[in-house]
Design a protein around this motif. Structure first.
Motif, PDB file in Angstrom:
ATOM      1  N   TRP A   1      24.354  32.595  47.633  1.00 35.66           N
ATOM      2  CA  TRP A   1      25.252  32.793  46.499  1.00 35.66           C
ATOM      3  C   TRP A   1      24.858  31.972  45.284  1.00 35.66           C
ATOM      4  O   TRP A   1      25.305  32.239  44.181  1.00 35.66           O
ATOM      5  N   ARG A   2      23.977  30.986  45.467  1.00 35.42           N
ATOM      6  CA  ARG A   2      23.615  30.123  44.353  1.00 35.42           C
ATOM      7  C   ARG A   2      22.228  30.405  43.785  1.00 35.42           C
ATOM      8  O   ARG A   2      22.021  30.340  42.577  1.00 35.42           O
ATOM      9  N   ALA A   3      21.260  30.729  44.648  1.00 36.71           N
ATOM     10  CA  ALA A   3      19.883  30.840  44.174  1.00 36.71           C
ATOM     11  C   ALA A   3      19.093  31.821  45.018  1.00 36.71           C
ATOM     12  O   ALA A   3      19.471  32.182  46.133  1.00 36.71           O
ATOM     13  N   VAL A   4      17.972  32.242  44.435  1.00 35.24           N
ATOM     14  CA  VAL A   4      16.993  33.091  45.125  1.00 35.24           C
ATOM     15  C   VAL A   4      15.718  32.269  45.284  1.00 35.24           C
ATOM     16  O   VAL A   4      15.242  31.649  44.332  1.00 35.24           O
ATOM     17  N   HIS A   5      15.164  32.251  46.503  1.00 34.80           N
ATOM     18  CA  HIS A   5      13.960  31.472  46.789  1.00 34.80           C
ATOM     19  C   HIS A   5      12.760  32.418  46.787  1.00 34.80           C
ATOM     20  O   HIS A   5      12.728  33.394  47.548  1.00 34.80           O
ATOM     21  N   LEU A   6      11.770  32.107  45.939  1.00 31.51           N
ATOM     22  CA  LEU A   6      10.579  32.939  45.785  1.00 31.51           C
ATOM     23  C   LEU A   6       9.359  32.185  46.285  1.00 31.51           C
ATOM     24  O   LEU A   6       9.113  31.038  45.882  1.00 31.51           O
ATOM     25  N   ASP A   7       8.593  32.835  47.149  1.00 31.67           N
ATOM     26  CA  ASP A   7       7.324  32.289  47.610  1.00 31.67           C
ATOM     27  C   ASP A   7       6.227  32.829  46.711  1.00 31.67           C
ATOM     28  O   ASP A   7       5.879  34.011  46.778  1.00 31.67           O
ATOM     29  N   THR A   8       5.695  31.972  45.842  1.00 36.26           N
ATOM     30  CA  THR A   8       4.692  32.410  44.864  1.00 36.26           C
ATOM     31  C   THR A   8       3.270  32.266  45.379  1.00 36.26           C
ATOM     32  O   THR A   8       2.326  32.653  44.686  1.00 36.26           O
ATOM     33  N   GLY A   9       3.099  31.718  46.569  1.00 37.75           N
ATOM     34  CA  GLY A   9       1.766  31.444  47.080  1.00 37.75           C
ATOM     35  C   GLY A   9       1.298  30.046  46.733  1.00 37.75           C
ATOM     36  O   GLY A   9       0.388  29.511  47.374  1.00 37.75           O
ATOM     37  N   ASN A  10       1.901  29.436  45.699  1.00 42.68           N
ATOM     38  CA  ASN A  10       1.586  28.060  45.308  1.00 42.68           C
ATOM     39  C   ASN A  10       2.818  27.174  45.426  1.00 42.68           C
ATOM     40  O   ASN A  10       2.926  26.152  44.742  1.00 42.68           O
ATOM     41  N   GLY A  11       3.746  27.569  46.273  1.00 45.89           N
ATOM     42  CA  GLY A  11       4.983  26.812  46.425  1.00 45.89           C
ATOM     43  C   GLY A  11       6.190  27.729  46.362  1.00 45.89           C
ATOM     44  O   GLY A  11       6.074  28.934  46.107  1.00 45.89           O
ATOM     45  N   ILE A  12       7.359  27.140  46.605  1.00 47.44           N
ATOM     46  CA  ILE A  12       8.613  27.883  46.587  1.00 47.44           C
ATOM     47  C   ILE A  12       9.334  27.626  45.271  1.00 47.44           C
ATOM     48  O   ILE A  12       9.588  26.465  44.913  1.00 47.44           O
ATOM     49  N   VAL A  13       9.653  28.685  44.555  1.00 47.15           N
ATOM     50  CA  VAL A  13      10.425  28.593  43.315  1.00 47.15           C
ATOM     51  C   VAL A  13      11.871  28.942  43.634  1.00 47.15           C
ATOM     52  O   VAL A  13      12.156  30.023  44.151  1.00 47.15           O
ATOM     53  N   VAL A  14      12.781  28.006  43.335  1.00 43.50           N
ATOM     54  CA  VAL A  14      14.215  28.229  43.541  1.00 43.50           C
ATOM     55  C   VAL A  14      14.803  28.649  42.198  1.00 43.50           C
ATOM     56  O   VAL A  14      14.878  27.846  41.267  1.00 43.50           O
ATOM     57  N   MET A  15      15.209  29.906  42.096  1.00 41.09           N
ATOM     58  CA  MET A  15      15.689  30.461  40.834  1.00 41.09           C
ATOM     59  C   MET A  15      17.175  30.783  40.952  1.00 41.09           C
ATOM     60  O   MET A  15      17.579  31.539  41.841  1.00 41.09           O
ATOM     61  N   PRO A  16      18.031  30.203  40.097  1.00 42.80           N
ATOM     62  CA  PRO A  16      19.470  30.500  40.165  1.00 42.80           C
ATOM     63  C   PRO A  16      19.721  31.998  40.019  1.00 42.80           C
ATOM     64  O   PRO A  16      19.108  32.668  39.188  1.00 42.80           O
ATOM     65  N   THR A  17      20.650  32.510  40.828  1.00 42.42           N
ATOM     66  CA  THR A  17      20.973  33.929  40.736  1.00 42.42           C
ATOM     67  C   THR A  17      21.577  34.269  39.380  1.00 42.42           C
ATOM     68  O   THR A  17      21.407  35.382  38.884  1.00 42.42           O
ATOM     69  N   ALA A  18      22.293  33.296  38.777  1.00 40.35           N
ATOM     70  CA  ALA A  18      22.872  33.550  37.452  1.00 40.35           C
ATOM     71  C   ALA A  18      21.780  33.790  36.421  1.00 40.35           C
ATOM     72  O   ALA A  18      21.938  34.612  35.513  1.00 40.35           O
ATOM     73  N   GLU A  19      20.648  33.095  36.564  1.00 38.44           N
ATOM     74  CA  GLU A  19      19.541  33.285  35.638  1.00 38.44           C
ATOM     75  C   GLU A  19      18.965  34.690  35.763  1.00 38.44           C
ATOM     76  O   GLU A  19      18.617  35.329  34.760  1.00 38.44           O
TER      77      GLU A  19
END
Length: 477
Positions: free
Chosen positions: A197-215
């Motif tokens: 409910w707070r964020a989406v976690h993206l695996d970019t291949g160079n680490g995990i990017v935690v992106m707020p769902t509101a963004e």
């Protein structure tokens, strides 16, 4: 008998003495069944059996005329307890039906726990207020007023934070993506590995990017996994203006098709941009393969362009493919051709040197080779495809071994030859091989012997994986 049944206490007593044990037994059996199934509804049934039903039995007894003189406090206490139990059981039952039994990935499964806890808290407060109003004739208007004022104050204090959360929730409920999808937003591209409910976690291949769902909700993004066509990697390349465009396009298509991570049901495409520039579009199995595919394509293209006498990036020099190196290669393979070194050197006008990158295909199943390649340096894996679109390795070829033995018989090969390392070969055209065989019949016997050996190896390799070699197929690579 009629006098007994007409008594006001008779039926309440029957309900308590007969109905209550039957209900308790039924709830016990139901609870045991739910426990065996591992259901999360078992604690709710136990609460009904252990607390709600016994208190209900007491209320039934209290309903008899004369059971309690006057309007004492204890009946109201029991009614209050019963009302609170009803509230607790009802809220837990709703929570189980709505959230605990939610399907994986549904909006109920993704609903934030903090919000479900807040809703339960509000229902409990409202339920308690209604119980006190009904049982004790309490004035609960002040409670609701205080609750409303508190909600306004909390809402104003947390409007930015709550607003972001709500925006994220709406995005989750809309479900424009799911776990495993690839999305691209604001220069960031990655695979979704977690959504809350707070964020989406993206695996970019160079680490995990935690992106707020509101963004994500307030901006725009591209779901690369939900396109009508497979995601395609693009590469711009240029050649010399003297290179025929059709030959260039055919070579680019051949190189792109041989990359393993290309989508199996889509063909690459090549467009001419003018000025000897071309754009290659390669459909991928997954957007995450783009870097690997473009790296393999760029590497293999350099080797393929040199073999095809085309000039990638306008480069017209080739310091590796020299007459001296070709003569040295011919002298090396002279014994494999049953020739003396001097006789092998006479083939320099028709033979040619070639290089293959690791992973490139030297021979494809179903092809009739136009030449036989003799390995100077490197290793080549020889294998056959299986009925389930798999691949079984037969043997490994090395220095002085031949690839494309079926060139002499003009038959289609059933094997595939793939470079395990960078490979250097001397390619002898089939018409030249014909002349050598006529002058040296022993070469034909050696070719037949080697082909039979490879057929035997292929049969053993296929039997090891539970398949059989077609007995009519007697020719290998």
């Amino acid at each position: 008998m009629n006098d007994i049944t007409s008594q006001p206490w008779f039926w309440p007593a029957v309900i308590v003495s007969v109905g209550l044990p039957l209900v308790l037994i039924g709830l016990t059996e139901l609870s045991n069944m739910l426990v065996r199934k591992g259901s999360r509804a078992a604690p709710i049934v136990l609460m009904v059996r252990n607390y709600l039903v016994p208190v209900a039995g007491v209320l039934v007894l209290l309903s008899q005329p004369g059971a309690w003189e006057g309007s004492g406090t204890w009946p109201k206490v029991i009614w209050t307890v019963f009302g609170l139990l009803v509230i607790v059981v009802t809220i837990n039952a709703i929570n189980h039906l709505v959230f605990h039994r939610a399907e994986k990935g549904s909006w109920r499964d993704r609903f934030p726990t903090i919000f479900s806890d807040l809703i339960r808290f509000v229902f409990i407060i409202v339920g308690i207020a209604l119980v006190f109003w009904w049982v004790w004739d309490a004035d609960v208007a002040g409670v609701f007023a205080a609750l409303g004022i508190t909600s306004i104050v909390v809402g104003l204090a947390l409007q930015n934070a709550v607003g972001s959360i709500v925006s994220g929730l709406f995005l989750i409920f809309e479900s424009p993506f799911q776990l495993g999808d690839w999305i691209e937003t604001g220069g960031t591209r990655g695979q979704i590995i977690e959504v809350n409910w707070r964020a989406v976690h993206l695996d970019t291949g160079n680490g995990i990017v935690v992106m707020p769902t509101a963004e994500l909700a307030e901006g725009s993004f591209t779901n690369l996994s939900r396109a009508s066509e497979p995601y395609a990697a693009t590469k711009d390349v240029s050649f010399s203006t003297d290179d025929p465009p059709l030959r260039v396009r055919d070579m680019l298509m051949d190189v792109a098709r041989d990359i393993p991570l290309v989508a199996p049901d889509r063909d690459p495409s090549v467009s001419t941009a003018g000025g000897a520039k071309y754009q290659v579009s390669i459909p991928l199995q997954s957007p995450g393969d783009e870097g690997v595919v473009l790296d393999a394509f760029t590497t293999r293209l350099w080797y393929a362009a040199r073999r095809a006498d085309l000039h990638l990036d306008g480069d017209v020099t080739d310091d590796w493919n020299t007459p001296d190196r070709l003569l040295a290669g011919l002298r090396q393979i002279a014994p494999a051709l049953s020739l003396r070194p001097a006789d092998a050197e006479a083939l320099a006008d028709t033979a040619r040197l070639e290089r293959f990158a690791q992973g490139e295909v030297l021979l494809r199943p179903g092809a009739v080779p136009q030449a036989t390649r003799f390995i100077l340096v490197g290793r080549v894996m020889l294998g056959v495809p299986t009925d389930d679109a798999g691949f079984v390795q037969i043997t490994e070829l090395g220095r002085d071994d031949a690839v494309g033995l079926t060139a002499l018989t003009r038959t289609r090969t059933i094997s595939r030859a793939v470079a395990l390392t960078e490979v250097e070969v001397v390619s002898i055209p089939v018409r030249v091989l014909d002349d050598i065989v006529r002058e040296h019949p022993s070469l034909a016997r050696e070719v037949v012997r080697e082909n039979d050996n490879r057929v035997r190896l292929a049969r053993s390799a296929l039997e090891a994986v539970g398949e059989r070699l077609d007995p009519t197929r007697r020719v290998m690579g």
